[in-house]
Write a protein that holds these residues in place. Structure first.
Motif, short mmCIF file in Angstrom:
data_model
loop_
_atom_site.label_atom_id
_atom_site.label_comp_id
_atom_site.label_asym_id
_atom_site.label_seq_id
_atom_site.Cartn_x
_atom_site.Cartn_y
_atom_site.Cartn_z
N ASP A 1 0.81 -1.22 0.00
CA ASP A 1 0.00 0.00 0.00
C ASP A 1 0.84 1.26 0.00
O ASP A 1 0.30 2.37 0.10
N LEU B 1 2.96 2.16 2.31
CA LEU B 1 3.31 2.57 3.67
C LEU B 1 4.27 1.56 4.28
O LEU B 1 4.06 0.35 4.15
N GLY C 1 -1.23 1.81 9.17
CA GLY C 1 -2.48 2.22 8.57
C GLY C 1 -2.42 3.63 8.02
O GLY C 1 -1.42 4.34 8.18
N GLU C 2 -3.48 4.05 7.35
CA GLU C 2 -3.51 5.39 6.77
C GLU C 2 -3.44 6.47 7.82
O GLU C 2 -3.05 7.61 7.52
N ASP C 3 -3.81 6.15 9.07
CA ASP C 3 -3.72 7.14 10.15
C ASP C 3 -2.32 7.24 10.74
O ASP C 3 -2.09 8.02 11.67
#
Length: 235
Positions: free
Chosen positions: A116, A118, A140-142
């Motif tokens: 992804d 990241l 994660g995206e956060d």
């Protein structure tokens, strides 16, 4: 790490651990400055190597001003604790991750194993003669991390097929590779493959196949896992 092909540590050799994700506390300004002065983990590893009773405190740059500060407890008695603290641009603590470790420490590393974009965190739990067991914490995206499971071997990489390949030696002439997908926040085993080295001239012939799928998830096509031109993994 390096390559993706046919070989990996048996699941029974992976070391179980109890992860801990604690509520973070505010980092004072002095602690923020101290964290910024730490060497990177690559620098610390280059200076001290691996197989250590205690790691040199170090940091990873996660981008956007965030860092992962790595530290450890003393492992002189054979049991230890590896700690990763995620900090924000202002130095405030965002997340604390802890993993039990056994034997000796090796340094963690970052690698995108979910595809992804990241960087994910690989925390070593146990290192044998060749293979290392890791806890995989996925970013994660956060910007926070969640524990996806455990992987083991001497070479762990994301393949072009979207599967994570964890390859390790099971004997001097035999390798195992576990293939995993990342689904719903966790690792899912897709297949486990044994690869055996070619016998030299004069050695007794073997009735075992050079490549063999010894376990697979229901409905998985196992044919792609043992291709005729597949290479054995490099040390």
């Amino acid at each position: 790490m390096k390559f993706q092909l046919l070989a990996a540590l048996p699941l029974a050799a992976l070391i179980a651990c109890t992860p801990k994700a604690e509520a973070p506390a505010e980092m004072p300004a002095a602690a923020e400055e101290a964290a910024a002065s730490l060497p990177t983990c690559a620098e610390a590893e280059a200076a001290s190597g691996g197989q250590l009773a205690m790691l040199t405190p170090c940091r990873f740059d996660l981008g956007e001003g965030r860092s992962a500060v790595i530290s450890s407890a003393d492992m002189s008695e054979g049991d230890g604790l590896l700690r990763a603290e995620i900090t924000g641009p202002d130095g405030a603590s965002l997340q604390v991750i802890e993993e039990d470790a056994t034997g000796v420490y090796n340094y963690p590393y970052l690698e995108d194993l979910t595809g992804d974009g990241l960087a994910d965190l690989m925390l070593p739990q146990f290192t044998g003669m060749v293979n290392t067991s890791y806890a995989l914490w996925v970013q994660g995206e956060d910007g926070l991390f969640s524990r996806a499971g455990e992987l083991g071997g001497f070479d762990i990489t994301l393949g072009s097929d979207g599967l994570i390949a964890a390859s390790g030696r099971s004997s001097a002439a035999e390798w195992e590779t576990g293939y995993y997908s990342f689904q719903n926040g966790a690792l899912k085993e897709i297949a486990v493959v044994v690869t055996r080295a070619d016998f030299e001239d004069g050695e007794p012939a073997s009735d075992q196949p050079a490549c063999e799928v010894i376990r697979s998830a229901e409905g998985v096509d196992i044919a792609p896992f043992c291709q005729p031109d597949a290479e054995t993994p490099a040390d």
